[in-house]
Each structure stands twice: as C-alpha cells, then as structure tokens.
Design a protein around this motif. Structure first.
Motif, short mmCIF file in Angstrom:
data_model
loop_
_atom_site.label_atom_id
_atom_site.label_comp_id
_atom_site.label_asym_id
_atom_site.label_seq_id
_atom_site.Cartn_x
_atom_site.Cartn_y
_atom_site.Cartn_z
N SER A 172 -3.69 10.15 7.79
CA SER A 172 -3.07 11.45 7.53
C SER A 172 -3.31 11.90 6.09
CB SER A 172 -1.57 11.37 7.82
OG SER A 172 -0.90 12.53 7.36
N TYR A 231 6.49 13.82 8.78
CA TYR A 231 6.47 12.45 8.28
C TYR A 231 7.82 12.03 7.71
CZ TYR A 231 1.60 12.68 9.34
OH TYR A 231 0.42 12.80 10.04
N CYS A 284 9.28 8.51 8.64
CA CYS A 284 9.81 7.67 7.56
C CYS A 284 11.18 7.10 7.95
CB CYS A 284 9.91 8.48 6.27
SG CYS A 284 10.41 7.52 4.84
N ILE A 310 6.28 4.97 3.95
CA ILE A 310 5.82 4.49 5.26
C ILE A 310 4.77 3.40 5.11
CG2 ILE A 310 4.60 5.15 7.38
CD1 ILE A 310 5.91 7.95 7.02
N ILE A 311 3.82 3.60 4.16
CA ILE A 311 2.77 2.61 3.94
C ILE A 311 3.36 1.28 3.45
CG2 ILE A 311 0.81 2.05 2.45
CD1 ILE A 311 0.05 5.06 2.67
N GLN A 327 -0.68 6.65 8.65
CA GLN A 327 -0.35 7.32 7.39
C GLN A 327 -1.54 7.43 6.46
OE1 GLN A 327 2.68 8.52 7.68
NE2 GLN A 327 2.16 9.85 5.97
N TRP A 328 -2.36 6.39 6.38
CA TRP A 328 -3.56 6.48 5.54
C TRP A 328 -4.53 7.54 6.07
CZ3 TRP A 328 -4.40 5.54 0.82
CH2 TRP A 328 -3.80 4.46 0.16
N TYR A 370 5.98 15.00 0.89
CA TYR A 370 5.04 14.39 1.84
C TYR A 370 4.40 13.13 1.25
CZ TYR A 370 0.54 13.67 4.16
OH TYR A 370 -0.54 13.10 4.77
N GLU A 376 7.01 10.34 1.10
CA GLU A 376 7.25 9.81 2.45
C GLU A 376 6.08 8.93 2.89
OE1 GLU A 376 9.75 13.69 4.12
OE2 GLU A 376 7.61 13.46 4.52
N SER A 377 4.86 9.36 2.58
CA SER A 377 3.68 8.59 2.97
C SER A 377 3.67 7.22 2.29
CB SER A 377 2.41 9.35 2.60
OG SER A 377 2.34 10.58 3.29
N HIS A 426 1.47 2.41 12.26
CA HIS A 426 2.00 3.35 11.27
C HIS A 426 1.19 3.31 9.97
CE1 HIS A 426 6.29 3.65 13.17
NE2 HIS A 426 5.42 4.50 13.70
N TRP A 454 -6.29 9.00 13.45
CA TRP A 454 -4.91 9.48 13.50
C TRP A 454 -4.44 9.63 14.95
CZ3 TRP A 454 -1.83 13.21 15.50
CH2 TRP A 454 -0.56 13.39 14.91
#
Length: 293
Positions: free
Chosen positions: A63, A268, A272, A21-22, A60-61, A14, A17-18, A56, A85
């Motif tokens: 989340s 996520y 991603c 995405i960031i 993500q932040w 996770y 993936e975060s 996105h 979110w």
C-alpha cells in the motif's frame, strides 16, 4: 475540493498507521516464529495469527509503495504491487473468516453431529485451510492481473488507433468482469465470517443467560461479558473494513482523487485497530509485549 490542510493531516495519519501496522505485524510474526523454533509447534489460532501477520505486513508495504509511487507515476513494477495488495487483502479476509469459524466450531454450544465432527477435526485441518485460503486468494487475483495487463497496453499504445479499442475493453471488463468478481471474492469469506460470528455470539448470549439463571460466580460472568464485548468489537471492525473496501471498489459515491488520502487514512485506521485487537487476543503475544515494554 478537500482542503490542503486536511490532505496533509490525512497523509501524516496514514503514514503513522502504516508504521504501526508494519511494527505490529512484524512483532506478531517474530514472536510466533520464535515460539515455533523453541517448542516445535504452534496452536491452530497461532498459525492463523502468524499468517495474518505476514498478510498484513505485505499488505501495508504494498500500500505504501503503491500510494507514494503509482499515485504520481504508473509503471509496470507498481502494477505488480497492486496485485500483491489484492492478494494480501483477499488472504486477510479468508484468514479472518477462518479465525471466526474456528472459534465458532470450538466454542459454540451446537450439538449437531457435523459440528461435533468438525470440533474434533478442525485443529488438524487448520494448516490445510490456511493453504487453501492462499490458493483461493491467488485465483481471485486473476481478474486484477487481466485488468492491469490491459492498462499497461493502454499506456504503451498511447495515441494509437488501437488505444480506443483497448479502453473500451477495459471499461467493459471493469463493469462486467473485474468489479463483480472482486466483490464476489470478498463477499464469500465475509459471509462465512458473518455466519460464524452471529452463531458464536448467539451461543455465548444463551450461555450467559443460563449462568445468570443459575447464579454462577461473578468471575465467570465477567469472563463471559469480556468475551462478548471482544466478539462485538471484532465484528464491528471486520464489517467496517469490508464496507470500506466495497465502497472503494464501487467508486461512484465520492470523488476518489480528491478524497484519496482521507479515504486511505480511514481504511488503514480500521486495519490498525483490528491488528491491535488481534495482537492483544493472543496470550503468547500479550506476554511478549509485556516483556518488551
């Protein structure tokens, strides 16, 4: 009961993936913003992509902060994160639908007068459609704000006689107000996306069959095949994310607390892959990525 090893593995996946995405979202916004500064213009697709990048990034932040803080200690500031979110998630759904609708209108072979008018006007309407999507997303967050306000009152009035009344109100609003409205807010843009993608794929298949019939060049056939494959992947990823979020809202199929991190990793993971496919769909972003690498 989920094994502790799987929990740790899910948390690691996770977090990775975060971060991906960031970074991808930040790169999308930075490249397209630089493009806008240099040329003083963005194409309609790039406007949607830069909005998706911002969405996105915030999603993500919110989340990560929410999951690593609220999961152990709820507080007022973290309920605000859940609203961010919800807003980012709804905005992403609308932007994805808008992107699919834009491609459908521009690329489909439908000759209806309404489609011809939209094909002529859609590029100028995109900024207003993005703003409208943001406003609609803000409206769909209102049920979440009401729910969070009741939850904060329940926490504040712990062991109070009024607490049981608030809990009853919370359960009623969850069942008859919050969940149905949230599902409707997701279903409307998803149906728009679904119709747009189906029409576009049907149009491309029809065009591909015509190309086969008239023995069109191999390069054109290959380009058509790549477009169909990309649309299919786009359809599968967006539909998977919609179903995952829908199941998490319903929340009665599995034990959410036990499988929390595994479910987050799956959710996520889809975002991603979707974010990567969107990044590679823009020639400007692909060019910038090649230069950076």
């Amino acid at each position: 009961m989920m094994p502790i090893q799987l929990t740790i593995f899910s948390i690691i996946i996770y977090v990775l993936e975060s971060l991906i995405i960031i970074v991808q979202s930040g790169l999308t916004v930075a490249v397209l913003f630089r493009e806008w500064v240099h040329f003083k213009r963005l194409s309609p697709v790039e406007m949607i992509l830069i909005s998706l990048g911002v969405s996105h990034f915030c999603l993500q932040w919110a989340s990560m902060l929410y999951n690593f803080c609220v999961y152990t200690r709820p507080d007022e500031i973290f309920w605000t994160l859940s609203l961010i979110w919800d807003l980012s998630n709804s905005f992403s759904f609308w932007l994805t639908s808008l992107l699919a609708a834009f491609y459908c209108i521009k690329s489909s072979s439908i000759t209806h007068p309404v489609f011809r008018w939209l094909r002529w006007k859609i590029s100028k309407l995109v900024p207003w459609l993005i703003l409208g999507s943001l406003l609609i997303s803000g409206v769909t967050v209102i049920p979440s704000a009401v729910r969070n306000n009741i939850q904060m009152e329940v926490i504040t009035l712990d062991h109070s006689p009024r607490n049981s009344t608030l809990l009853a109100r919370l359960k009623v609003s969850e069942q008859y107000f919050y969940k149905p409205l949230k599902m409707v807010g997701m279903a409307v843009p998803f149906l728009l996306f679904l119709v747009s993608i189906i029409v576009l794929i049907a149009s491309l298949v029809q065009h591909w069959e015509q190309m086969q019939q008239y023995n069109t060049s191999t390069s054109s056939m290959r380009a058509q095949s790549i477009a169909l494959r990309s649309l299919t992947i786009f359809f599968i990823l967006s539909t998977s994310y919609f179903l995952i979020v829908l199941l998490s809202i319903i929340g009665n199929i599995f034990d959410k607390k036990t499988w929390f991190w595994f479910w987050e990793a799956v959710t996520y993971g889809v975002i991603c892959i979707h974010s990567t496919s969107m990044l590679l769909s823009s020639p400007t972003l692909k060019k910038a990525l090649k230069i950076q690498c």
